[in-house]
Design a protein around this motif. Structure first.
Motif, PDB file in Angstrom:
ATOM      1  N   GLU A  44       0.851  -1.193   0.000  1.00 10.22           N
ATOM      2  CA  GLU A  44       0.000   0.000   0.000  1.00 10.22           C
ATOM      3  C   GLU A  44       0.881   1.234   0.000  1.00 10.22           C
ATOM      4  O   GLU A  44       1.802   1.345   0.807  1.00 10.22           O
ATOM      5  CB  GLU A  44      -0.906  -0.004   1.234  1.00 10.22           C
ATOM      6  N   ASP A  45       0.598   2.183  -0.908  1.00  5.45           N
ATOM      7  CA  ASP A  45       1.402   3.400  -0.944  1.00  5.45           C
ATOM      8  C   ASP A  45       0.809   4.460  -0.026  1.00  5.45           C
ATOM      9  O   ASP A  45      -0.183   4.230   0.660  1.00  5.45           O
ATOM     10  CB  ASP A  45       1.595   3.908  -2.378  1.00  5.45           C
ATOM     11  N   LYS A  49      -3.406   3.470  -2.184  1.00  8.96           N
ATOM     12  CA  LYS A  49      -3.530   2.578  -3.332  1.00  8.96           C
ATOM     13  C   LYS A  49      -2.830   1.251  -3.014  1.00  8.96           C
ATOM     14  O   LYS A  49      -1.707   1.242  -2.521  1.00  8.96           O
ATOM     15  CB  LYS A  49      -2.905   3.197  -4.580  1.00  8.96           C
ATOM     16  N   ARG A  50      -3.519   0.144  -3.305  1.00 10.26           N
ATOM     17  CA  ARG A  50      -2.969  -1.180  -3.027  1.00 10.26           C
ATOM     18  C   ARG A  50      -2.653  -1.905  -4.325  1.00 10.26           C
ATOM     19  O   ARG A  50      -3.402  -1.817  -5.284  1.00 10.26           O
ATOM     20  CB  ARG A  50      -3.957  -2.012  -2.216  1.00 10.26           C
ATOM     21  N   VAL A  51      -1.521  -2.610  -4.313  1.00  5.45           N
ATOM     22  CA  VAL A  51      -1.117  -3.438  -5.443  1.00  5.45           C
ATOM     23  C   VAL A  51      -0.544  -4.743  -4.904  1.00  5.45           C
ATOM     24  O   VAL A  51      -0.100  -4.808  -3.759  1.00  5.45           O
ATOM     25  CB  VAL A  51      -0.069  -2.745  -6.352  1.00  5.45           C
ATOM     26  N   GLU A  52      -0.569  -5.774  -5.742  1.00  9.08           N
ATOM     27  CA  GLU A  52       0.077  -7.030  -5.382  1.00  9.08           C
ATOM     28  C   GLU A  52       1.371  -7.150  -6.164  1.00  9.08           C
ATOM     29  O   GLU A  52       1.409  -6.880  -7.362  1.00  9.08           O
ATOM     30  CB  GLU A  52      -0.839  -8.217  -5.680  1.00  9.08           C
TER      31      GLU A  52
END
Length: 75
Positions: A44-45, A49-52
């Motif tokens: 998570e930034d 915003k979340r990314v895998e």
């Protein structure tokens, strides 16, 4: 080889630091042992915003001043 030199030796040369940036006799021996995990990690930034990410790099051990430190698992 080349990637490690870019993150260790090159910066120490540009900063004109001696006795660091390589693992050899007479050099300061602080370093971190990393492992590549071939699984997903959710990141998570600062905006939420979340990314895998797959794969990702995780620290396993650090050696500082001749002393070994084992990293705590983040997962």
């Amino acid at each position: 080889g080349e990637r490690i030199a870019k993150i260790t030796g090159s910066p120490s040369e540009k900063l004109k630091l001696s006795n660091i940036g390589e693992i050899k006799l007479g050099y300061k021996g602080d370093f971190t042992i990393l492992k590549i995990e071939n699984k997903y990690l959710e990141l998570e930034d600062s905006t939420g915003k979340r990314v895998e990410q797959k794969p990702y790099v995780e620290a396993s051990y650090s050696v500082v001043g001749g002393r070994i430190y084992k990293a705590e698992s983040g997962n």
